[in-house]
Design an enzyme around this catalytic site. Sequence first.
Site, PDB file in Angstrom:
ATOM      1  N   ARG A 163       0.831  -1.219   0.000  1.00 19.18           N
ATOM      2  CA  ARG A 163       0.000   0.000   0.000  1.00 19.18           C
ATOM      3  C   ARG A 163       0.868   1.272   0.000  1.00 19.18           C
ATOM      4  O   ARG A 163       0.503   2.289   0.594  1.00 19.18           O
ATOM      5  CB  ARG A 163      -0.955   0.047   1.197  1.00 19.18           C
ATOM      6  CG  ARG A 163      -1.914  -1.100   1.291  1.00 19.18           C
ATOM      7  CD  ARG A 163      -2.934  -1.077   0.169  1.00 19.18           C
ATOM      8  NE  ARG A 163      -4.064  -1.949   0.450  1.00 19.18           N
ATOM      9  CZ  ARG A 163      -4.101  -3.258   0.174  1.00 19.18           C
ATOM     10  NH1 ARG A 163      -3.079  -3.857  -0.402  1.00 19.18           N
ATOM     11  NH2 ARG A 163      -5.182  -3.971   0.464  1.00 19.18           N
ATOM     12  N   SER A 239     -10.696  -1.689   3.894  1.00 16.84           N
ATOM     13  CA  SER A 239      -9.857  -1.901   5.089  1.00 16.84           C
ATOM     14  C   SER A 239      -9.483  -0.543   5.660  1.00 16.84           C
ATOM     15  O   SER A 239      -8.971   0.304   4.936  1.00 16.84           O
ATOM     16  CB  SER A 239      -8.562  -2.620   4.723  1.00 16.84           C
ATOM     17  OG  SER A 239      -8.821  -3.873   4.178  1.00 16.84           O
ATOM     18  N   GLU A 343      -5.013   2.726   6.941  1.00 19.84           N
ATOM     19  CA  GLU A 343      -4.724   2.551   5.529  1.00 19.84           C
ATOM     20  C   GLU A 343      -5.473   3.637   4.764  1.00 19.84           C
ATOM     21  O   GLU A 343      -5.053   4.083   3.704  1.00 19.84           O
ATOM     22  CB  GLU A 343      -5.233   1.165   5.122  1.00 19.84           C
ATOM     23  CG  GLU A 343      -4.677   0.639   3.827  1.00 19.84           C
ATOM     24  CD  GLU A 343      -5.736   0.473   2.767  1.00 19.84           C
ATOM     25  OE1 GLU A 343      -5.366   0.294   1.620  1.00 19.84           O
ATOM     26  OE2 GLU A 343      -6.931   0.527   3.096  1.00 19.84           O
TER      27      GLU A 343
HETATM   28  N1  EPU Z   1      -2.617 -13.526   3.832  1.00 19.09           N
HETATM   29  C1  EPU Z   1      -1.695 -14.096   3.030  1.00 19.09           C
HETATM   30  N2  EPU Z   1      -2.000 -15.260   2.390  1.00 19.09           N
HETATM   31  C2  EPU Z   1      -3.197 -15.860   2.533  1.00 19.09           C
HETATM   32  C3  EPU Z   1      -4.158 -15.277   3.351  1.00 19.09           C
HETATM   33  C4  EPU Z   1      -3.840 -14.098   4.000  1.00 19.09           C
HETATM   34  O1  EPU Z   1      -0.608 -13.571   2.876  1.00 19.09           O
HETATM   35  O2  EPU Z   1      -3.398 -16.904   1.913  1.00 19.09           O
HETATM   36  C5  EPU Z   1      -2.270 -12.309   4.588  1.00 19.09           C
HETATM   37  C6  EPU Z   1      -2.814 -11.049   3.975  1.00 19.09           C
HETATM   38  O3  EPU Z   1      -1.867 -10.431   3.130  1.00 19.09           O
HETATM   39  C7  EPU Z   1      -3.062 -10.201   5.200  1.00 19.09           C
HETATM   40  C8  EPU Z   1      -3.438 -11.185   6.269  1.00 19.09           C
HETATM   41  O4  EPU Z   1      -2.927 -12.398   5.821  1.00 19.09           O
HETATM   42  O5  EPU Z   1      -1.864  -9.648   5.607  1.00 19.09           O
HETATM   43  C9  EPU Z   1      -4.915 -11.278   6.511  1.00 19.09           C
HETATM   44  O6  EPU Z   1      -5.570 -11.632   5.321  1.00 19.09           O
HETATM   45  P1  EPU Z   1      -7.135 -11.590   5.075  1.00 19.09           P
HETATM   46  O7  EPU Z   1      -7.466 -12.405   3.886  1.00 19.09           O
HETATM   47  O8  EPU Z   1      -7.835 -11.787   6.338  1.00 19.09           O
HETATM   48  O9  EPU Z   1      -7.371 -10.112   4.548  1.00 19.09           O
HETATM   49  P2  EPU Z   1      -7.376  -8.729   5.310  1.00 19.09           P
HETATM   50  O10 EPU Z   1      -6.150  -8.508   6.076  1.00 19.09           O
HETATM   51  O11 EPU Z   1      -8.660  -8.609   5.994  1.00 19.09           O
HETATM   52  C10 EPU Z   1      -6.375  -7.695   3.114  1.00 19.09           C
HETATM   53  C11 EPU Z   1      -6.501  -6.372   2.402  1.00 19.09           C
HETATM   54  C12 EPU Z   1      -7.823  -6.284   1.661  1.00 19.09           C
HETATM   55  C13 EPU Z   1      -7.879  -7.428   0.647  1.00 19.09           C
HETATM   56  C14 EPU Z   1      -7.705  -8.759   1.409  1.00 19.09           C
HETATM   57  C15 EPU Z   1      -7.622  -9.925   0.466  1.00 19.09           C
HETATM   58  C16 EPU Z   1      -5.218  -4.789   3.713  1.00 19.09           C
HETATM   59  C17 EPU Z   1      -5.245  -3.617   4.634  1.00 19.09           C
HETATM   60  N3  EPU Z   1      -6.390  -5.282   3.351  1.00 19.09           N
HETATM   61  O12 EPU Z   1      -7.433  -7.726   4.055  1.00 19.09           O
HETATM   62  O13 EPU Z   1      -7.890  -5.070   0.966  1.00 19.09           O
HETATM   63  O14 EPU Z   1      -9.097  -7.430  -0.073  1.00 19.09           O
HETATM   64  O15 EPU Z   1      -6.477  -8.732   2.163  1.00 19.09           O
HETATM   65  O16 EPU Z   1      -6.384  -9.928  -0.174  1.00 19.09           O
HETATM   66  O17 EPU Z   1      -4.145  -5.242   3.340  1.00 19.09           O
HETATM   67  C18 EPU Z   1      -8.576  -2.800   1.209  1.00 19.09           C
HETATM   68  O18 EPU Z   1      -7.389  -2.500   1.133  1.00 19.09           O
HETATM   69  O19 EPU Z   1      -9.481  -1.945   1.352  1.00 19.09           O
HETATM   70  C19 EPU Z   1      -8.944  -4.206   1.160  1.00 19.09           C
HETATM   71  C20 EPU Z   1     -10.196  -4.612   1.306  1.00 19.09           C
END
Ligand code: EPU
Length: 347
Positions: A163, A239, A343
């Site tokens: 980001r 997020s 973010e």
């Molecule tokens: N992760 C991995 N591999 C996986 C699953 C998760 O590396 O297989 C990591 C993700 O990168 C993240 C953490 O684990 O660091 C949690 O992942 P989760 O899928 O729960 O997603 P999140 O943290 O709730 C982030 C993005 C979202 C994006 C999702 C799906 C941010 C701040 N948010 O959310 O982005 O859609 O991952 O990739 O990084 C946004 O930026 O507005 C947003 C919705």
Amino acid sequence: MMRKVENFDLSALNTFRMKAACACFVEYDSAAELESLDWDSLPKPVKHIGEGSNLLLTGDFPGTILHSRIDFIKYVDMGFDEVPVMVGAGVHWDRFVEETCGHGLWGAENLSLIPGEAGAAAVQNIGAYGVEVKDIISGVVCYDLKDRKKVKFSVAECGYGYRESMFKHAEGRYIVTSVLFRLSRRYNPRLDYKGIRQALGLEEHVWPEDLTPMKVRDAIIGVRRQKLPDPEELGSAGSFFKNPVVSALDFAHIIDVAKRDFGADATVPHFINPDGSIKVPAAWMIEKCGFKGAVEGGAAVYEKQPLVLINKTGSASPKDVLALENRIISAVRDRFGVELHPEVEHL
Ligand code: EPU
């Protein structure tokens, strides 16, 4: 044609649906129009926005808000496996994703349904489901407000990180006018993110030949809809916090806290970066601090995904959101010793 309005209501231009106005609003259709602006006459400061999908308006803005309507998608050469596509900064992001998936081009499908515009995507380095937009960008074309000329940056010069980009730290010097993407005809699905194979109905490591960018896009849309609020129905900016990246030592402390507070068997979800640092989902920490569904005035923490703050009543004020943000940051700091950073950009 260029549109210039004084005392403009920004309520419809931010997905959080905060009520705020700016002293001046300028919308332009081309890079030439942007360059022809009489900059000295505009109320300052000048701030460029996209669809306002990653923005918290904290009050009325005393300066000028700029918005691009540069709207074109140009397939530079369809003759090779690698397809360069030039896209105007004002193109609605998901229109680009849908169109390129429709042409059978791989690259953007995992970034389906992300709100916003192409120019903002390149500034923000949007990312989802194992792909960041930097992975498919070749270069970014900007108007340099300092030297008043067009400049081109290769992807390496954009300083991309999680980001992050150099554009975010250039104090508004560069306005993105178009982005050059590098998409591919070659079969290249990226399915390693948890839940994607399942959503596609695939067994581990089986990639059927008939998988298309559009099928992956449809699966991603399904996954997103389960977890994230539809900005058309519920105000939010996606997020709200970044996922914190901590050292091994700090991570050990988080595990100790989890075992102390949630029982000896407690585990902490995490992802190890190539450099050994550890990403801990902010959503997990926020939930463990008891904030799932928490309310502050008209604002709330989204039940299905605590990383998202919502305008629950439709009439939440910036004060409500800021108060909730501060409560969460303090609680996570006190319990886990981790500093959360928003973010969402605050304006
Ligand atoms: N992760 C991995 N591999 C996986 C699953 C998760 O590396 O297989 C990591 C993700 O990168 C993240 C953490 O684990 O660091 C949690 O992942 P989760 O899928 O729960 O997603 P999140 O943290 O709730 C982030 C993005 C979202 C994006 C999702 C799906 C941010 C701040 N948010 O959310 O982005 O859609 O991952 O990739 O990084 C946004 O930026 O507005 C947003 C919705």
